[in-house]
Design an enzyme around this catalytic site. Sequence first.
Site, PDB file in Angstrom:
ATOM      1  N   SER A  32      57.204  34.519  40.933  1.00  0.00           N
ATOM      2  CA  SER A  32      58.533  33.898  40.952  1.00  0.00           C
ATOM      3  C   SER A  32      59.601  34.976  40.945  1.00  0.00           C
ATOM      4  O   SER A  32      59.441  36.022  40.289  1.00  0.00           O
ATOM      5  CB  SER A  32      58.729  32.992  39.737  1.00  0.00           C
ATOM      6  OG  SER A  32      60.070  32.514  39.686  1.00  0.00           O
ATOM      7  N   TYR A  62      58.133  31.601  30.985  1.00  0.00           N
ATOM      8  CA  TYR A  62      57.676  31.340  32.352  1.00  0.00           C
ATOM      9  C   TYR A  62      57.610  32.638  33.148  1.00  0.00           C
ATOM     10  O   TYR A  62      56.622  32.923  33.831  1.00  0.00           O
ATOM     11  CB  TYR A  62      58.625  30.342  33.025  1.00  0.00           C
ATOM     12  CG  TYR A  62      58.298  30.057  34.470  1.00  0.00           C
ATOM     13  CD1 TYR A  62      57.195  29.291  34.816  1.00  0.00           C
ATOM     14  CD2 TYR A  62      59.095  30.560  35.497  1.00  0.00           C
ATOM     15  CE1 TYR A  62      56.891  29.028  36.150  1.00  0.00           C
ATOM     16  CE2 TYR A  62      58.815  30.299  36.827  1.00  0.00           C
ATOM     17  CZ  TYR A  62      57.702  29.535  37.146  1.00  0.00           C
ATOM     18  OH  TYR A  62      57.400  29.279  38.460  1.00  0.00           O
TER      19      TYR A  62
END
Length: 245
Positions: free
Chosen positions: A141, A154
């Site tokens: 990401s 995350y």
Amino acid sequence: MTGTHSRVAVVTGGSGGIGRAVAERLAADDMSVVVHYAGNAGRADEAVKAITERGGSATVASADIADPDQVRQLFDETERHFGGVDVVVNTAGIMLLSPLVELDLADFDRMHRTNVRGTFVLSQEAARRLRPGGALINFSSTVVKLALPSYTAYAATKGAVDAMTLILAKELRGRDITVNAVAPGPTATPLFLEGKDQQTIDHLATLPPLERLGRPEDIAETVAFLAGPARWINGQTVYANGGVA
């Protein structure tokens, strides 16, 4: 092999969002596709129907990607159905947001189990099963670079994915298998949009110089490149984010 489809792809999390776009894009490249799902069989069936209605070849499979036995069974079923595995794309992941000091550790463990352990287990089996000329594509990401508040846990899971990906590429020396990660930026998927108000979404859409959110199809194009013609890209994290970072 089934029909004229010579390459076979397994797409985890293929029932929705980026995963479904990837499954449909690879099928458009004449790959036979296994659409993996964890909990929503109906959406997985819809993805397969969309592929087969366009003349593609696809089937569904369910597995907990953090469970080695279930992942082995997933690959066994793929080999029985299509004769082998050439491409593995691991889009499956969960995102639970909170400032570090407030994060429930149960949420941290949930994300770690899917995003880190799941990627590790799937990568293990992919490394054992992929045929020469194959490609493993994990999902990182852009938030690893952006360092946005509330994304701490995350982003930490995706940093782990980066490390696994880059090292595994070197460990597969001599196998003619590429290992890369795709790191999307803000992309209009249910996972991304959930819990965000319109003002926040509008702000995020202004961050890339292209001044829009990414679309699942944008990410799928990057995956298709790495899964097919991009044989000289290996051991990389490819940022597909419209220039946001």
